[in-house]
Design an enzyme around this catalytic site. Structure first.
Site, mmCIF file in Angstrom:
data_model
loop_
_atom_site.group_PDB
_atom_site.id
_atom_site.type_symbol
_atom_site.label_atom_id
_atom_site.label_comp_id
_atom_site.label_asym_id
_atom_site.label_seq_id
_atom_site.Cartn_x
_atom_site.Cartn_y
_atom_site.Cartn_z
ATOM 1 N N ARG A 120 4.059 -0.720 0.380
ATOM 2 C CA ARG A 120 4.431 -2.175 -1.153
ATOM 3 C C ARG A 120 4.242 -2.080 -1.907
ATOM 4 O O ARG A 120 4.981 -2.721 -2.860
ATOM 5 C CB ARG A 120 2.479 -2.717 -0.560
ATOM 6 N N TYR A 121 4.062 -0.426 -2.982
ATOM 7 C CA TYR A 121 4.577 -0.223 -3.942
ATOM 8 C C TYR A 121 5.714 1.212 -3.729
ATOM 9 O O TYR A 121 6.061 1.768 -3.088
ATOM 10 C CB TYR A 121 3.519 1.240 -4.596
ATOM 11 N N ARG A 124 5.088 4.407 -2.669
ATOM 12 C CA ARG A 124 3.951 5.623 -1.907
ATOM 13 C C ARG A 124 3.785 4.725 -0.758
ATOM 14 O O ARG A 124 4.356 2.929 -1.349
ATOM 15 C CB ARG A 124 2.960 5.691 -3.652
ATOM 16 N N CYS A 133 -13.720 3.725 13.397
ATOM 17 C CA CYS A 133 -14.345 3.879 12.039
ATOM 18 C C CYS A 133 -16.382 4.602 12.261
ATOM 19 O O CYS A 133 -16.346 4.145 13.444
ATOM 20 C CB CYS A 133 -14.545 2.664 11.155
ATOM 21 N N CYS A 137 -17.804 -1.542 8.528
ATOM 22 C CA CYS A 137 -18.483 -2.337 7.396
ATOM 23 C C CYS A 137 -18.557 -3.773 7.161
ATOM 24 O O CYS A 137 -17.548 -4.298 8.161
ATOM 25 C CB CYS A 137 -17.720 -1.691 6.345
ATOM 26 N N CYS A 140 -15.043 -5.170 5.522
ATOM 27 C CA CYS A 140 -13.552 -4.919 5.764
ATOM 28 C C CYS A 140 -12.541 -5.740 5.775
ATOM 29 O O CYS A 140 -12.720 -6.306 6.271
ATOM 30 C CB CYS A 140 -13.906 -3.679 6.874
ATOM 31 N N ARG A 142 -9.571 -5.239 6.843
ATOM 32 C CA ARG A 142 -8.590 -4.783 7.840
ATOM 33 C C ARG A 142 -9.800 -5.028 9.065
ATOM 34 O O ARG A 142 -9.831 -4.918 10.202
ATOM 35 C CB ARG A 142 -8.620 -4.058 7.678
ATOM 36 N N ASP A 301 -12.189 -9.282 -1.206
ATOM 37 C CA ASP A 301 -10.219 -10.544 -1.205
ATOM 38 C C ASP A 301 -10.947 -11.635 -0.152
ATOM 39 O O ASP A 301 -12.375 -12.025 0.357
ATOM 40 C CB ASP A 301 -9.712 -9.113 -0.918
ATOM 41 N N ASP A 338 -7.288 -7.769 -5.336
ATOM 42 C CA ASP A 338 -5.914 -7.140 -4.199
ATOM 43 C C ASP A 338 -5.512 -8.381 -4.652
ATOM 44 O O ASP A 338 -6.283 -9.032 -3.348
ATOM 45 C CB ASP A 338 -6.463 -6.449 -3.509
ATOM 46 N N LYS A 345 -2.738 -4.646 -6.272
ATOM 47 C CA LYS A 345 -4.119 -4.575 -6.788
ATOM 48 C C LYS A 345 -3.878 -4.518 -8.278
ATOM 49 O O LYS A 345 -3.229 -4.463 -9.488
ATOM 50 C CB LYS A 345 -4.825 -3.273 -7.210
HETATM 51 C C1 LIG Z 1 -4.290 0.594 -2.935
HETATM 52 C C2 LIG Z 1 -3.043 0.382 -1.670
HETATM 53 C C3 LIG Z 1 -1.817 1.195 -2.481
HETATM 54 C C4 LIG Z 1 -3.024 3.016 -3.250
HETATM 55 O O1 LIG Z 1 -1.979 2.320 -4.675
HETATM 56 P P1 LIG Z 1 -2.990 3.090 -5.759
HETATM 57 O O2 LIG Z 1 -2.802 2.520 -6.996
HETATM 58 O O3 LIG Z 1 -1.957 4.069 -6.483
HETATM 59 O O4 LIG Z 1 -4.825 4.151 -5.520
HETATM 60 C C5 LIG Z 1 -0.783 1.611 -1.723
HETATM 61 N N1 LIG Z 1 -0.104 0.922 -0.878
HETATM 62 C C6 LIG Z 1 -1.266 -0.291 -0.628
HETATM 63 C C7 LIG Z 1 -0.460 -0.274 0.669
HETATM 64 C C8 LIG Z 1 -2.643 -0.300 -1.240
HETATM 65 O O5 LIG Z 1 -3.226 -1.288 -0.268
HETATM 66 S S1 SF4 Z 2 -14.706 -0.227 4.771
HETATM 67 FE FE1 SF4 Z 2 -13.382 -1.089 7.390
HETATM 68 S S2 SF4 Z 2 -11.862 0.184 7.127
HETATM 69 FE FE2 SF4 Z 2 -13.427 1.317 5.855
HETATM 70 S S3 SF4 Z 2 -14.831 2.633 7.003
HETATM 71 FE FE3 SF4 Z 2 -15.570 0.218 6.497
HETATM 72 S S4 SF4 Z 2 -14.996 -0.522 8.555
HETATM 73 FE FE4 SF4 Z 2 -13.399 1.723 8.641
#
Ligand SMILES: *Cc1c(COP(=O)(O)O)cnc(C)c1O
Ligand code: SF4
Length: 437
Positions: A120-121, A124, A133, A137, A140, A142, A301, A338, A345
């Site tokens: 996305r960035y 990184r 997990c 959670c 979560c 995801r 989110d 986000d 973010k």
């Molecule tokens: C959060 C995230 C990151 C890392 O973001 P930082 O602001 O550098 O901590 C990288 N890729 C994705 C897709 C993210 O959601």
């Molecule tokens: S937030 Fe989602 S991915 Fe993270 S530990 Fe909890 S269940 Fe696992």
């Protein structure tokens, strides 16, 4: 603060088995609570028929799994108001889908060049190396993926991901996530980390894990020995409430910090769990006492089924307002949303710059005091033409590697980019002009 000892687990299994295996993380995983009956038995509570049904219905869609350790932190005298219970036990609220809820709220799938990577960035990536997990959670983001057999990464998926990283020299930071990366065995983690470390352009590796909170016994000396071979390695964990600090979780954090691993924390702002300045204050203080730097506080989110956890954004700014200046700067996380649709973010902090003239700015502080800051009468701006090698700021030699074009809003501010506007791709006004040409 609740000590783990003060809340010994009631009746997980026989007392002797309990005593001898409690700190064995694999035993914890194997004895995780995944059904309502066991939940009631272990917590020594009895749910109404309706409550039982609601939990069961939700488990069908979003699985439940709670380590005996984490379950033991629940106050069974009033479970439905307990912050641990709310994070761990399914509720009917998860089945309510609001019309603005999104299946993939961060559009991670759009930014995926291959199944395990979100790019996305610019520099990184997110590398999803595990889909399980220790505890699922309830909040979560995801949820759509974790715990589903269909999204277990295969060997082939891994190979594609490594090749992608190898072929993209702009990637300098790899964030291992999931699921929870630390659910993998030490040997597999070692293999993944070693492979990443062989890629010359990877500068730092980060691990995102909730294990120190929900399964602290996973942080063994052996694991730390593996992790510290691959420095610089950073680790972000996910504490949401002061009740999550126990002798065991503090010891896990201490082991990681003693391994030279810089620790950060990402919390999620959750209605009924931690939407209170006093709870957050206690939380960030516990974090810094344990050598963990609060990194982000996330606005909950728009993933499906999280409506009952969401707060207004103002609750987050109120919390940040109660921290900045009132406590150590080190203890203040950045509050971020986000942004849906892959906006990434976006920090949303309170405003401190109140007004400005041609040579002064007016600021307010946390106490409500107003001050002026006088700007310099003379300031020689380095006129930047991106010729870093000839720039006064570079004392010697060829610094060509520093050259980097500006992007986005940064480009609007720069001297060397020609853009003076950023227009939405579907601007009707622009379309009209082109038609009229
Ligand atoms: C959060 C995230 C990151 C890392 O973001 P930082 O602001 O550098 O901590 C990288 N890729 C994705 C897709 C993210 O959601
Ligand atoms: S937030 Fe989602 S991915 Fe993270 S530990 Fe909890 S269940 Fe696992």
């Amino acid at each position: 603060m609740l000590s783990e000892k003060a809340r010994t687990f009631k009746k997980p299994v026989s007392d002797s088995e309990h005593k001898s295996h409690w700190k064995d993380w694999q035993w914890q995983v194997q004895h995780s609570i995944v059904d309502v009956k066991t939940l009631e038995r272990m917590l020594e509570i009895s749910l109404s028929e309706k409550e039982r049904e609601e939990i069961q219905k939700t488990i069908h869609i979003f699985p439940m799994s709670i380590t005996p350790y984490y379950l033991a932190l629940i106050d069974n005298a009033d479970p439905f108001h307990d912050p641990i219970f709310k994070q761990a036990v399914p509720s009917a609220g998860e089945l309510i889908i609001e019309n603005y809820d999104l299946h993939d709220p961060l559009s991670e799938e759009l930014d995926s060049p291959c199944s395990l990577i979100t790019h996305r960035y610019p520099d990184r990536i997110l590398f999803l190396i595990s889909n399980s997990c220790a505890m699922y959670c309830r909040h979560c983001t995801r949820k759509r993926k974790v715990g589903k057999i269909s999204s277990m990464p295969s060997k082939d998926d891994f190979e594609k991901a490594f090749e992608y990283i190898e072929n993209h020299p702009e990637i300098r930071d790899v964030l291992l996530s999931g699921g929870d990366p630390l659910m993998l065995p030490d040997s597999q983690l070692d293999m993944i980390l070693s492979r990443l470390r062989r890629i010359p352009h990877i500068e730092i590796i980060r691990i995102g894990t909730r294990v120190p909170v929900v399964l602290p016994y996973r942080i063994t000396d052996e694991l730390v020995t593996v992790l510290k071979k691959h420095h610089p390695l950073w680790l972000n964990t996910h504490f949401n409430h002061p009740h999550e600090f126990t002798d065991a979780s503090c010891e896990a954090l201490s082991k990681l910090a003693n391994g030279g691993i810089p620790l950060g924390n990402q919390s999620v702002l959750l209605a009924g769990v931690n939407d209170c300045p006093n709870i957050m204050r206690k939380l960030v203080h516990e974090l810094v006492k344990n050598r963990v730097r609060p990194y982000y506080l996330f606005q909950c989110d728009l993933a499906e089924g999280l409506a009952h956890f969401r707060t207004p954004v103002g609750k987050g700014t109120e919390i940040i307002e109660s921290l900045i200046g009132h406590t150590s700067g080190l203890a203040v996380p950045t509050y971020v949303i986000d942004a849906p649709g892959g906006g990434g973010k976006i920090p949303v902090m309170p405003h401190y710059l109140v007004s400005w003239s041609s040579n002064k700015v007016v600021l307010r502080n946390y106490e409500g005091m107003f001050s002026t800051y006088q700007e310099p009468d003379q300031y020689e701006r380095p006129a930047c033409d991106l010729q870093c090698g000839q720039c006064n700021l570079q004392h010697s030699g060829d610094s060509g590697y520093l050259m980097r074009r500006a992007h986005g809003i940064e480009a609007l501010l720069s001297d060397y980019e020609s853009e003076i506007t950023i227009l939405p791709a579907d601007s009707e006004r622009v379309a009209r002009r082109q038609d009229g040409e």
